[in-house]
Motif scaffolding. Structure first.
Motif, short mmCIF file in Angstrom:
data_model
loop_
_atom_site.label_atom_id
_atom_site.label_comp_id
_atom_site.label_asym_id
_atom_site.label_seq_id
_atom_site.Cartn_x
_atom_site.Cartn_y
_atom_site.Cartn_z
N ASP A 214 0.81 -1.21 0.00
CA ASP A 214 0.00 0.00 0.00
C ASP A 214 0.84 1.27 0.00
O ASP A 214 0.31 2.36 -0.06
CB ASP A 214 -0.93 0.01 1.23
CG ASP A 214 -1.92 -1.14 1.19
OD1 ASP A 214 -1.92 -1.86 0.17
OD2 ASP A 214 -2.67 -1.33 2.16
N ASP A 216 3.62 4.13 -1.33
CA ASP A 216 3.73 4.80 -2.62
C ASP A 216 5.03 4.47 -3.35
O ASP A 216 5.22 4.82 -4.50
CB ASP A 216 3.67 6.33 -2.43
CG ASP A 216 2.26 6.75 -2.12
OD1 ASP A 216 1.33 6.02 -2.53
OD2 ASP A 216 2.09 7.80 -1.46
N ARG A 253 -6.23 -3.51 -6.32
CA ARG A 253 -5.94 -2.10 -6.51
C ARG A 253 -4.71 -1.91 -7.40
O ARG A 253 -4.70 -1.10 -8.32
CB ARG A 253 -5.72 -1.43 -5.16
CG ARG A 253 -5.55 0.08 -5.28
CD ARG A 253 -4.86 0.64 -4.04
NE ARG A 253 -3.61 -0.03 -3.83
CZ ARG A 253 -3.26 -0.58 -2.67
NH1 ARG A 253 -4.07 -0.55 -1.64
NH2 ARG A 253 -2.10 -1.20 -2.56
N GLN A 257 -5.18 0.03 -10.91
CA GLN A 257 -4.78 1.44 -10.96
C GLN A 257 -3.32 1.69 -11.26
O GLN A 257 -2.90 2.83 -11.33
CB GLN A 257 -5.11 2.09 -9.62
CG GLN A 257 -6.59 2.18 -9.45
CD GLN A 257 -6.98 2.87 -8.17
OE1 GLN A 257 -6.12 3.36 -7.46
NE2 GLN A 257 -8.25 2.89 -7.89
N ALA A 259 0.31 2.32 -12.79
CA ALA A 259 0.84 2.93 -14.01
C ALA A 259 2.04 2.12 -14.47
O ALA A 259 2.62 2.41 -15.50
CB ALA A 259 1.26 4.36 -13.72
N MET A 311 -14.48 -0.24 -21.61
CA MET A 311 -13.98 0.48 -20.47
C MET A 311 -12.58 0.02 -20.08
O MET A 311 -12.16 -1.10 -20.36
CB MET A 311 -14.92 0.34 -19.27
CG MET A 311 -16.34 0.77 -19.57
SD MET A 311 -16.45 2.52 -20.01
CE MET A 311 -16.79 3.21 -18.41
N LYS A 312 -11.91 0.91 -19.38
CA LYS A 312 -10.51 0.67 -19.03
C LYS A 312 -10.31 -0.56 -18.17
O LYS A 312 -9.29 -1.22 -18.27
CB LYS A 312 -10.01 1.92 -18.30
CG LYS A 312 -8.53 1.95 -18.10
CD LYS A 312 -8.17 3.11 -17.19
CE LYS A 312 -6.82 2.86 -16.56
NZ LYS A 312 -6.64 3.66 -15.35
N LEU A 313 -11.29 -0.86 -17.31
CA LEU A 313 -11.04 -1.95 -16.34
C LEU A 313 -11.30 -3.34 -16.92
O LEU A 313 -11.12 -4.34 -16.23
CB LEU A 313 -11.89 -1.74 -15.09
CG LEU A 313 -11.49 -0.51 -14.26
CD1 LEU A 313 -12.34 -0.42 -13.01
CD2 LEU A 313 -10.01 -0.58 -13.88
N GLY B 1 -11.15 2.90 -3.50
CA GLY B 1 -10.71 4.21 -3.97
C GLY B 1 -9.27 4.17 -4.44
O GLY B 1 -8.59 3.15 -4.28
N PRO B 2 -8.77 5.21 -5.03
CA PRO B 2 -7.39 5.23 -5.53
C PRO B 2 -6.38 5.12 -4.39
O PRO B 2 -6.67 5.48 -3.26
CB PRO B 2 -7.28 6.58 -6.22
CG PRO B 2 -8.65 7.18 -6.23
CD PRO B 2 -9.45 6.48 -5.21
N GLY B 3 -5.22 4.62 -4.73
CA GLY B 3 -4.23 4.32 -3.70
C GLY B 3 -3.56 5.55 -3.11
O GLY B 3 -3.34 5.63 -1.92
N ALA B 11 -12.17 8.04 -13.21
CA ALA B 11 -11.25 6.94 -12.89
C ALA B 11 -11.34 5.77 -13.85
O ALA B 11 -10.37 5.05 -14.05
CB ALA B 11 -11.50 6.46 -11.48
N ASN B 12 -12.48 5.54 -14.44
CA ASN B 12 -12.61 4.40 -15.35
C ASN B 12 -13.07 4.90 -16.71
O ASN B 12 -14.21 4.72 -17.11
CB ASN B 12 -13.60 3.39 -14.75
CG ASN B 12 -13.66 2.11 -15.57
OD1 ASN B 12 -12.82 1.85 -16.44
ND2 ASN B 12 -14.68 1.31 -15.33
N PRO B 13 -12.17 5.58 -17.44
CA PRO B 13 -12.60 6.17 -18.71
C PRO B 13 -12.73 5.11 -19.80
O PRO B 13 -12.18 4.02 -19.68
CB PRO B 13 -11.45 7.13 -19.05
CG PRO B 13 -10.26 6.51 -18.43
CD PRO B 13 -10.75 5.79 -17.20
N HIS B 54 -4.03 10.56 -16.61
CA HIS B 54 -4.02 9.09 -16.73
C HIS B 54 -2.69 8.64 -17.31
O HIS B 54 -2.05 9.39 -18.02
CB HIS B 54 -5.12 8.63 -17.69
CG HIS B 54 -6.49 8.96 -17.24
ND1 HIS B 54 -7.17 8.21 -16.32
CD2 HIS B 54 -7.31 9.99 -17.57
CE1 HIS B 54 -8.35 8.76 -16.11
NE2 HIS B 54 -8.47 9.83 -16.85
N PRO B 55 -2.32 7.40 -17.05
CA PRO B 55 -1.15 6.87 -17.74
C PRO B 55 -1.54 6.41 -19.13
O PRO B 55 -1.08 5.39 -19.60
CB PRO B 55 -0.74 5.69 -16.86
CG PRO B 55 -2.00 5.25 -16.23
CD PRO B 55 -2.88 6.45 -16.08
N LEU B 56 -2.40 7.15 -19.76
CA LEU B 56 -2.91 6.75 -21.08
C LEU B 56 -2.60 7.86 -22.06
O LEU B 56 -2.44 9.02 -21.67
CB LEU B 56 -4.43 6.56 -21.00
CG LEU B 56 -4.93 5.40 -20.14
CD1 LEU B 56 -6.43 5.50 -19.95
CD2 LEU B 56 -4.58 4.07 -20.79
#
Lengths: 990, 127
Positions: A214, A216, A253, A257, A259, A311-313, B1-3, B11-13, B54-56
């Motif tokens: 968790d 950074d 997560r 999320q 990168a 969608m992205k996910l 939620g985001p880290g 968040a989910n484009p 985004h990393p996009l």
């Protein structure tokens, strides 16, 4: 006396001397002496702190004694634990303590275990607070041994965990010029081995790992994930149970999320490991099956994302599910039984090709997991129950207009076909029909190629279906006469048929069907005298070549192919050549250079993998065909006149060209196959290569000669050097050794080359022969090679032959496609390029400095070729010495020299920026001026170099920044797009 | 939620496929024939710019599309329309600026640039 001196420094020196002596001779001590020394040393541990280091050295010497009495090891350790505060010692002395412990653990394990948990506790106190990486590596190893060898940890599990886990995650950067060479990675792996060594740590470690995941800090995340993966190898359900929900939420997560691809990959690996760990545990009937509840929570969080293919996910969810499912058959079954029906439903719900493609790609991922578990299990497979809907989805993809969707469909088809028992016979027929349609009629070449590949990989599984259904269809298409279609469509359909026939020839029974079809077609196009027929013949040869490559691994197919194809090709070629000799100006397509060149790889590939026995059988037919005109083994062997390729005579020119086919065969044979009448053959080839007016034939003969000479056994004559000029050559006598024969034939060659180079109509032929023979000898480190290379170097100053000799260096260094490479069993030493470089580059440099202005470029060009073929790492170490010459070469007007110099400098800029910085002024000026060269390739290379300049230190570049950016504005408007692309990249970087 | 960090505005484009490297044609390899600067070439310059949030890439987020890029090599004009991911995207000006800077650096000086938001897709079109 020193030992009793009141000054602790003096006592220290006394102890030091004694300990040094002990370190030299501990193995000579008697048991009793050891006893006394140990007691003395233990007592000395109470002495002044200045004395302690030497006391410890002495104890280390004693800890290595084999005759140490039982009980002493324990007493020494107790004394150390009690008397010494280890962490207040210097690094070296702490290291000595660890060494003593390690020594005792190695030899007195039972005694130490007698101490029980006290030993563990003592050690914990010793290492608590350790900071030096060298000592930590040793300390971690001790902890690993404590655990691995089952020392009693008693109530100190948590303490032991604390004292090691406080270093997690490792944050250590070795100082520059560190002489100890300890890398961060060493410490990480060593600590990981400790932490992941026992399930006893689980309750403390798992919360720590979750905390670090968790954080950074990416390095902490990665370390935590990798450690978790390592732990899963030894944990069971019991250790994991409590932490599964938090572990899953952290992993999810990271994948949803992140990168960083690396974090994603490690998270997926950890999930895979968790799932594998839970799958491994044996179930007892009363406990909950943790695997199923874990997988169910994954499904719950991921499933619904699969329904949103835009969608992205969607992809992260699919990857998570696949990682978990890939861990075991049970996991796979559980997940696919939930996901597959969903995906099938989604596919039908989403009509758009792009969405369908995403869904089918995911489906494919799950099918590939099934493939991993091999066959489909009859009873419990959900896959079988979904057979019909899966097939219908895949077939619909194959007929979709979107090429991208078709491609995924074809991949899915390949996977389904490899699941044994999945496709019914009627489905299989449908599959084959789809593949034929896509291969032949689909406009997009990607789909067509993919369909052919799929046919190739499925054919060995279902050879009967493919030979019964696909091959006849292709044959029919190939034979059908053009009707109303335009001839271009016709042509491309034929082309596709030929490719498909080759692609599907992946099983021996199919090869026996396709090879006759291809040969039949070859005879047919050869008879048609269209303008394009040369290209048609080449196409058939390309297909035959592919089949040959696919046959190589199977001895039976290989021999069948060789026996069928090689005589047929030879027969066709001989027939054409003989006809041409009797009615000269026919201009047969079959005898054109490019057609013969296309037949060479076919014969070569059909020969390289033959067993020596079969190859010997074949060589006994082919060589007499060329030397004696023995045509009886050819399938159609009634010719209008005799075949005599080595005879003199104008009208035999066409026959002589077939030396190319002889070369393809005889130079591809395994090295231990004896060639009948080899001396005679070599003499004929030599004569032909020096005297033939046709450069194709002369070059081919030279290559064939070189190929044979390279493989000729050396015998004992190898070491002896040859007289360089014309002593009379004796006729070979049968009693000669192979080495003498080789020397003999080489001498003959030298005797023909040397006068040939000096004058006469065949200077170019002599140079070609020189190049090929030199190459043959350089490759095998033959002593004569240096003499021949010197000859070549001398020719660089020849105004007529110089440029060709310079280009010849490329021939020497490059891999040649048809002869003299590893694949055709040539004798190639691996370091020959480096060796050639070391031997000859100084001579090239010297020659350059001594050369007249009109021939200087030849030396630079020769040098460029040598450098270009050198492995990059070698190049980078060798180049600095040549740098000044290379800078000079940048001003040379020859574009080959410019190109090769630029391509040498580019890696050097990246890897040796310090040296290059010294020349920045010259480099900037030259590179910028070459960006307006008339040759596109030079402009591109110059811009790449300008780009690479940015890896020099900023301080060096700053003075040039404005000038370079201004100058690079011009190539942004270059007429060629590829140049503009490099200019954009270079300018952006500046 | 985001880290970590602030929550994302979106968040989910929706994501779109990258078009891949432009294949090199035989014509492009011919030393003699000139290649004009076309829409795809301009698109290639800007498609790999990363979104600030985004990393996009802008292409994956469909912020830029090849059909919304117009170039006229002869008249030296370039027009690019971009579409923010959501109508209230606070990054719209920044995205526009990124595109403009990238083009200024990568194109010959003769070009006149026009970078604007696709009409009707953002509340602050004239920002």
């Amino acid at each position: 006396f020193c030992l009793e001196n009141t000054d602790p420094r003096m006592r220290g020196r006394g102890m030091q001397l004694l300990s040094q002596v002990l370190l030299q001779c501990y193995y000579l001590l008697q048991e009793k002496e050891v006893l006394h020394l140990v007691l003395f040393y233990e007592n000395r541990l109470q002495d002044h702190h200045l004395v302690i280091p030497s006391v410890l050295q002495g104890l280390r010497a004693l800890s290595m004694c084999e005759v140490l009495s039982p009980g002493l090891a324990v007493s020494v350790l107790k004394a150390i634990f009690q008397e010494v505060h280890v962490q207040s010692l210097l690094q070296l002395d702490r290291h000595t303590v660890y060494s003593i412990i390690t020594n005792f653990m190695g030899t007195r394990e039972e005694e130490l275990k007698g101490l029980g948990a006290d030993f563990t506790f003592g050690f914990i106190q010793v290492m608590d607070g350790e900071k030096d990486p060298r000592n930590l590596l040793v300390a971690f190893q001790i902890v690993r041994d404590l655990i691995a060898k089952n020392y009693a940890l008693g109530p100190f599990v948590e303490e032991l965990f604390e004292v090691t886990s406080c270093y997690f995650p490792i944050d250590f950067t070795p100082p520059p010029n560190d002489p100890h060479g300890i890398q961060r990675e060493d410490l990480i792996l060593s600590l990981r081995a400790v932490l992941a060594s026992t399930p006893q740590f689980a309750e403390f470690l798992l919360p720590l790992l979750i905390e670090k995941m968790d954080s950074d800090l990416q390095s902490a995340k990665l370390d935590a994930l990798q450690t978790l993966t390592a732990c899963c190898a030894i944990y069971g359900q019991k250790e994991l149970q409590e932490f599964l929900p938090s572990l899953w939420s952290s992993l999810r997560r990271e994948v949803f999320q992140t990168a960083s691809e690396k974090v994603e990959a490690e998270s997926l690996a950890a999930l895979h490991a968790l799932s594998a760990c839970l799958s491994r545990s044996v179930l007892s009937s009363d406990t909950e099956d943790l695997l199923y509840s874990f997988l169910s929570s994954i499904l719950q969080d991921c499933r619904h994302h699969l329904c949103e293919p835009d969608m992205k996910l969607v992809w992260p969810s699919a990857k998570l599910l696949q990682a978990a499912a890939g861990a075991s058959l049970r996991a796979c079954h559980h997940i696919t039984s939930s996901v597959l029906p969903l995906l099938l439903e989604q596919y039908n719900k989403h009509p758009q090709s792009s969405q369908r493609r995403t869904i089918l790609e995911m489906l494919l991922g799950f099918l590939e997991l099934q493939q991993k578990w091999g066959h489909v299990e009859e009873e419990e497979s959900t896959l079988l129950s979904l057979q019909a809907p899966i097939c219908s989805v895949v077939f619909s993809a194959l007929t979709d207009p979107s090429v991208q969707l078709q491609l995924v469909g074809i991949r899915a088809l390949t996977v389904l076909g490899s699941l044994q028992g999945f496709l019914s016979p009627s489905d299989l027929e449908l599959v084959v029909d789809h593949l034929i349609r896509l291969a032949l009629c689909e406009e997009d070449s990607q789909s067509s190629e993919a369909a052919m590949e799929a046919a190739g990989s499925l054919a060995p599984i279902y050879p009967k279906v493919f030979s019964g259904r696909m091959v006849p269809r292709l044959e029919e298409e190939l034979q059908s006469e053009p009707e109303e279609e335009s001839s271009r469509d016709r042509c491309s359909l034929r082309q596709r048929c030929l490719q498909a026939l080759a692609a599907v020839s992946t099983h021996t029974s199919i090869v026996r069907e396709t090879v006759p079809v291809l040969l039949q077609h070859l005879r047919k196009v050869q008879k048609e005298s269209e303008a394009g027929s040369a290209q048609d013949i080449i196409s058939v040869c390309q297909s035959l070549h592919r089949v040959a490559l696919q046959c190589q691994q199977d001895a039976e197919s290989c021999w069948y192919y060789h026996q069928t194809v090689v005589p047929s090709l030879l027969a066709m070629a001989v027939q054409a050549a003989v006809q041409e000799s009797t009615h000269p100006p026919l201009g047969k397509a079959l005898l054109q250079e490019e057609v013969l060149a296309a037949m060479v790889p076919v014969i070569s590939a059909a020969t390289t993998h033959l067993s020596p026995e079969l190859a010997a059988q074949s060589v006994s037919h082919v060589v007499p065909l060329f030397l004696n005109g023995e045509v009886s083994f050819l399938p159609q062997n009634s010719f209008s006149c005799s075949f005599q390729p080595f005879q003199d005579g104008e009208c035999l020119e066409a026959q002589r060209r077939l030396v190319a086919l002889l070369m393809a065969f005889v130079c591809s044979l395994p090295r231990n196959v004896a060639i009948p009448q080899q001396e005679w053959l070599l003499r004929e080839l030599l004569a032909l290569s020096c005297s033939c007016n046709c450069s194709f034939t002369a070059t081919t003969a030279a290559k064939c000669f070189a190929g044979l000479v390279n493989k000729h056994p050396a015998g004992k004559g190898l070491g002896r050097s040859l007289p360089t000029t014309g002593s009379a050559v004796a006729q070979p006598v049968p009693s000669m050794s192979p080495g003498q024969q080789l020397d003999e034939i080489l001498q003959l060659a030298v005797n023909r080359i040397e006068p040939g180079l000096v004058e006469g109509p065949h200077r170019t032929q002599a140079l070609t022969l020189l190049l090929w023979v030199t190459k043959a000898l350089v490759l095998r480190y033959h002593p004569l090679s240096s003499h021949l290379t010197d000859k070549l170097l001398g020719l660089l100053s020849d105004t007529e032959l110089g440029p060709a000799a310079a280009d010849g260096f490329s021939l020497l260094m490059a891999e040649s496609p048809d002869v003299l490479h590893k694949g055709c069993h040539a004798d190639v030493r691996i370091m020959f390029r480096q060796r050639f470089f070391t031997d000859n580059v100084p001579k090239l440099v010297q020659g350059f400095h001594g050369a007249g202005p009109d021939v200087k470029a030849n030396y630079l060009k020769g040098l460029s070729h040598v450098l270009n073929h050198l492995p990059k790492p070698v190049l980078v170490t060798e180049l600095p010495t040549l740098l000044s010459l290379l800078l000079e070469a940048l001003s040379c007007s020859d574009r080959v020299v410019q190109l090769s110099t630029l391509s040498c400098l580019q890696p050097l800029l990246l890897e040796a920026p310090q040296i290059m910085s010294l020349h920045v002024d010259t480099l900037v000026t030259k590179f910028l001026s070459l960006t307006s060269s008339p040759t596109m390739a030079v402009r591109i290379a110059a811009l790449r170099c300008a780009h690479a300049l940015t890896s020099l230190p900023t301080i060096v570049l700053l003075p040039y920044k404005a000038r370079v950016i201004r100058a690079l504005a011009k190539p942004l408007d270059d007429k060629k797009r590829l140049v503009r692309k490099e200019a954009v990249a270079a300018r952006g970087e500046w | 939620g985001p880290g970590g960090g602030a929550p994302l505005e979106n968040a989910n484009p929706l994501i779109y496929r990258r078009s891949g490297e432009r294949p090199v044609t035989a014509r492009e390899e011919d030393d003699e024939l000139p290649d004009i600067i076309d829409d795809r070439e301009i698109f290639d310059l800007i498609r790999s710019i990363n979104d600030p949030e985004h990393p996009l890439t802008l292409e994956e987020l469909n912020v830029v599309e090849q059909v919304r890029v117009k170039v006229n090599d002869a008249e030296s004009t370039v027009a690019v329309e971009f579409t923010p991911t959501i109508p209230h995207c606070s990054m719209a000006t920044l995205i526009g600026l990124s595109i403009k800077v990238k083009l200024i650096r990568s194109l010959p000086e003769r070009f006149k640039l026009d970078v604007h938001i696709t009409p009707g897709t953002h509340v602050s079109e004239h920002a």
